[in-house]
Design an enzyme around this catalytic site. Structure first.
Site, mmCIF file in Angstrom:
data_model
loop_
_atom_site.group_PDB
_atom_site.id
_atom_site.type_symbol
_atom_site.label_atom_id
_atom_site.label_comp_id
_atom_site.label_asym_id
_atom_site.label_seq_id
_atom_site.Cartn_x
_atom_site.Cartn_y
_atom_site.Cartn_z
ATOM 1 N N ASP A 73 1.038 -1.275 -0.037
ATOM 2 C CA ASP A 73 0.072 -0.426 -0.104
ATOM 3 C C ASP A 73 0.928 1.114 -0.441
ATOM 4 O O ASP A 73 1.423 1.171 1.203
ATOM 5 C CB ASP A 73 -1.013 -0.215 1.946
ATOM 6 C CG ASP A 73 -0.285 0.122 2.724
ATOM 7 O OD1 ASP A 73 -0.021 1.210 3.169
ATOM 8 O OD2 ASP A 73 -0.522 -1.317 3.201
ATOM 9 N N ASP A 162 -10.260 3.792 5.774
ATOM 10 C CA ASP A 162 -9.082 3.499 6.487
ATOM 11 C C ASP A 162 -9.862 3.777 8.079
ATOM 12 O O ASP A 162 -9.541 5.143 7.858
ATOM 13 C CB ASP A 162 -7.795 4.069 5.760
ATOM 14 C CG ASP A 162 -6.687 3.759 7.099
ATOM 15 O OD1 ASP A 162 -6.395 3.360 8.012
ATOM 16 O OD2 ASP A 162 -5.705 4.546 6.172
ATOM 17 N N GLU A 164 -8.580 4.361 11.189
ATOM 18 C CA GLU A 164 -7.473 4.209 12.410
ATOM 19 C C GLU A 164 -7.294 5.514 12.900
ATOM 20 O O GLU A 164 -7.511 6.506 13.391
ATOM 21 C CB GLU A 164 -6.291 3.871 12.050
ATOM 22 C CG GLU A 164 -5.785 4.707 10.442
ATOM 23 C CD GLU A 164 -3.679 4.735 10.308
ATOM 24 O OE1 GLU A 164 -2.788 4.057 10.987
ATOM 25 O OE2 GLU A 164 -4.202 4.094 8.511
#
Length: 275
Positions: A73, A162, A164
């Protein structure tokens, strides 16, 4: 007599000197670099796994498995990526950061997303969520409108969300667990309405427990991409009995972030097709 302070003027001078010395001694000690609070990075600079080492640490590397497929990534931090080098090393899939919030687009996205495709990889795009800046549906639209879509060509993976640690402030973006779950559901439902697919969910178990209360309700529809820099993926968030992808290191060859798809290349193609 040696050392004697004679007369009033001498005593005054001595007293003033002692006072000045004490003032210096009692001045607040400047903070060292280690004690200073970490600088807040500029908006747009976040990337997948940014807070993993700080919160979860970093251990050994996993053993090689023939039934798993290597991936990477990338974000603007990697700049123009040497895709032929990665292909020749065995990497067969990639995700590139496309967007963040509703205010940032990766300036290297075309080279990263298109370059991985050009060498033969199966690729996808990811969105770094900032739930404190706008709604989930609004960010899903921004993501799809700026590179995060999906097509059933067998070479395009569904977009990844994503979720986080917040690099800009409060770990959970100032949201309660129930509010965070609602925000994520809002994003996922809007992404599916726009593309026909649910996004992949990237997260770490520790963040998921803290910020969603270890909610299990997305597991039935959402592929899990777990973040853990160790020899095993470890405990998974509630509801998932296996991971689809695993980000296992931030110090791998060429680009740093390396990942494993939990299956063969043919199975990865099926995920891309939605079959």
């Amino acid at each position: 007599m040696p050392g004697r302070i004679s007369g009033l003027p001498g005593l005054r001078a001595f007293t003033a000197g002692v006072a000045a010395l004490l003032a210096v001694l009692w001045l607040p000690r400047p903070a060292t670099a280690a004690e200073s609070p970490p600088a807040v990075p500029p908006r747009g600079s976040a990337y997948m796994g940014m807070g993993v080492v700080a919160h979860d640490g970093q251990g050994g590397l996993p053993v090689e498995r023939a039934a798993q497929t290597e991936g990477v990534d990338v974000s603007s931090h990697q700049g123009n990526v040497a895709w032929p080098t990665l292909w020749n090393s065995g990497v067969r899939w990639a995700y590139a950061k496309a967007t963040e919030g509703t205010y940032y687009r990766n300036p290297y996205y075309a080279q990263q997303y298109g370059g991985s495709y050009d060498v033969g990889m199966i690729r996808g795009a990811y969105h770094f969520a900032t739930p404190d800046t706008s709604s989930g549906a609004t960010q899903a639209d921004y993501f799809v409108d700026h590179g995060g879509g999906w097509s059933a060509d067998g070479r395009t993976l569904p977009g990844a969300l994503d979720m986080e640690w917040n690099p800009y402030g409060d770990d959970c973006y100032g949201k309660s667990a129930s509010s965070m779950v609602s925000w994520i559901r809002d994003f996922m439902n809007q992404y599916r309405a726009r593309t026909g697919r649910y996004p992949v969910l990237y997260t770490s178990t520790s963040w998921w427990k803290l910020c969603t209360g270890n909610y299990s309700g997305f597991a039935a529809t959402t592929p899990l991409w777990i973040a853990r820099y160790a020899s095993t993926a470890g405990e998974l968030p509630a509801g998932w009995s296996y991971y689809t992808m695993w980000q296992y290191t931030s110090t791998g060859p060429t680009v740093g972030d390396h990942d494993r798809f939990n299956g063969t290349l043919d199975q990865l193609r099926k995920l891309a097709l939605g079959s």
